[in-house]
Design a protein around this motif. Sequence first.
Motif, PDB file in Angstrom:
ATOM      1  N   ASP A   1       0.654  -1.440   0.125  1.00  0.00           N
ATOM      2  CA  ASP A   1       0.103   0.403   0.044  1.00  0.00           C
ATOM      3  C   ASP A   1       1.209   1.084  -0.398  1.00  0.00           C
ATOM      4  OD1 ASP A   1      -2.356  -1.576   0.240  1.00  0.00           O
ATOM      5  OD2 ASP A   1      -2.687  -1.653   2.557  1.00  0.00           O
ATOM      6  N   CYS A   2       1.830   1.081  -0.230  1.00  0.00           N
ATOM      7  CA  CYS A   2       3.051   2.276  -0.484  1.00  0.00           C
ATOM      8  C   CYS A   2       2.966   3.149   0.753  1.00  0.00           C
ATOM      9  CB  CYS A   2       3.534   2.786  -1.466  1.00  0.00           C
ATOM     10  SG  CYS A   2       3.519   1.802  -2.800  1.00  0.00           S
ATOM     11  N   GLU A   3       2.904   3.258   1.955  1.00  0.00           N
ATOM     12  CA  GLU A   3       2.647   3.568   2.880  1.00  0.00           C
ATOM     13  C   GLU A   3       4.211   3.864   3.612  1.00  0.00           C
ATOM     14  OE1 GLU A   3       0.381   2.039   6.576  1.00  0.00           O
ATOM     15  OE2 GLU A   3       0.014   0.763   5.500  1.00  0.00           O
ATOM     16  N   ILE A   4       5.550   3.207   3.228  1.00  0.00           N
ATOM     17  CA  ILE A   4       6.359   3.835   4.237  1.00  0.00           C
ATOM     18  C   ILE A   4       7.389   5.054   2.576  1.00  0.00           C
ATOM     19  CG2 ILE A   4       8.618   2.821   4.544  1.00  0.00           C
ATOM     20  CD1 ILE A   4       7.273   0.715   5.151  1.00  0.00           C
ATOM     21  N   GLU A   5       7.671   6.156   3.145  1.00  0.00           N
ATOM     22  CA  GLU A   5       8.686   6.779   2.757  1.00  0.00           C
ATOM     23  C   GLU A   5      10.117   5.804   2.943  1.00  0.00           C
ATOM     24  OE1 GLU A   5       8.711  11.608   2.122  1.00  0.00           O
ATOM     25  OE2 GLU A   5       7.493  10.659   3.103  1.00  0.00           O
ATOM     26  N   PHE A   6      10.610   6.649   1.805  1.00  0.00           N
ATOM     27  CA  PHE A   6      12.170   6.085   1.864  1.00  0.00           C
ATOM     28  C   PHE A   6      13.048   7.014   1.084  1.00  0.00           C
ATOM     29  CE2 PHE A   6      15.629   3.554  -0.394  1.00  0.00           C
ATOM     30  CZ  PHE A   6      15.791   2.915   0.370  1.00  0.00           C
ATOM     31  N   PHE A   7      13.814   6.708   2.229  1.00  0.00           N
ATOM     32  CA  PHE A   7      15.611   8.063   1.913  1.00  0.00           C
ATOM     33  C   PHE A   7      16.262   6.875   2.144  1.00  0.00           C
ATOM     34  CE2 PHE A   7      11.869  10.132   3.653  1.00  0.00           C
ATOM     35  CZ  PHE A   7      11.403  11.073   3.134  1.00  0.00           C
ATOM     36  N   LEU A   8      17.209   7.242   1.260  1.00  0.00           N
ATOM     37  CA  LEU A   8      18.160   7.117   1.277  1.00  0.00           C
ATOM     38  C   LEU A   8      19.771   7.759   1.083  1.00  0.00           C
ATOM     39  CD1 LEU A   8      20.552   4.000   0.412  1.00  0.00           C
ATOM     40  CD2 LEU A   8      20.673   5.265  -2.116  1.00  0.00           C
TER      41      LEU A   8
END
Length: 168
Positions: A109-116
């Motif tokens: 559900d694309c609940e997580i925002e990802f940062f690299l």
Amino acid sequence: MNKNKLLKSLLKNNIQYKIYKHNALFTVEDSKKMRGKIKGAHTKNLFFKNKKDQFFLFSCLESTKIDLKKLQKSLNIGNISFAKEKYLNSLLNVKPGAVTPFGLINDLDCEIEFFLDYKIIEFKEVNFHPMENTSTITIKTKQFIEFIQKNNKLVNIYNFDNYTLINE
């Protein structure tokens, strides 16, 4: 997706990797003791939740010092704390100590925002757990990013030195 399905998916996408089996690792210190001569960027992966039930995964170099107050303010995400084990299981399908950006594939559900961490991009190869903390895979950094994007996940590049978002 579990470890075996992940590895099959990488091969299906013509992504080469090296896998290293080891005892369970729970901290960066554990990793440093066990790694031997594994090349590439060594990472720490932090999974946070705020009071609005928003989730954030930060993958950065293991040596990166993180000031939570600056991080929270720069991204305007409110107070964050480590997400509880139930969220690790339900969103990433991992256990404590095995947090990995590969778990984003399970976030349907694309609940997580990802940062690299932008510094990881400077490395030819990067290392992550493949859904379990009893092994580590080394993968070309460019292929890792492409794989995550191919699985419909946005990769936000973040500068932990000055707490700025480089791209969205």
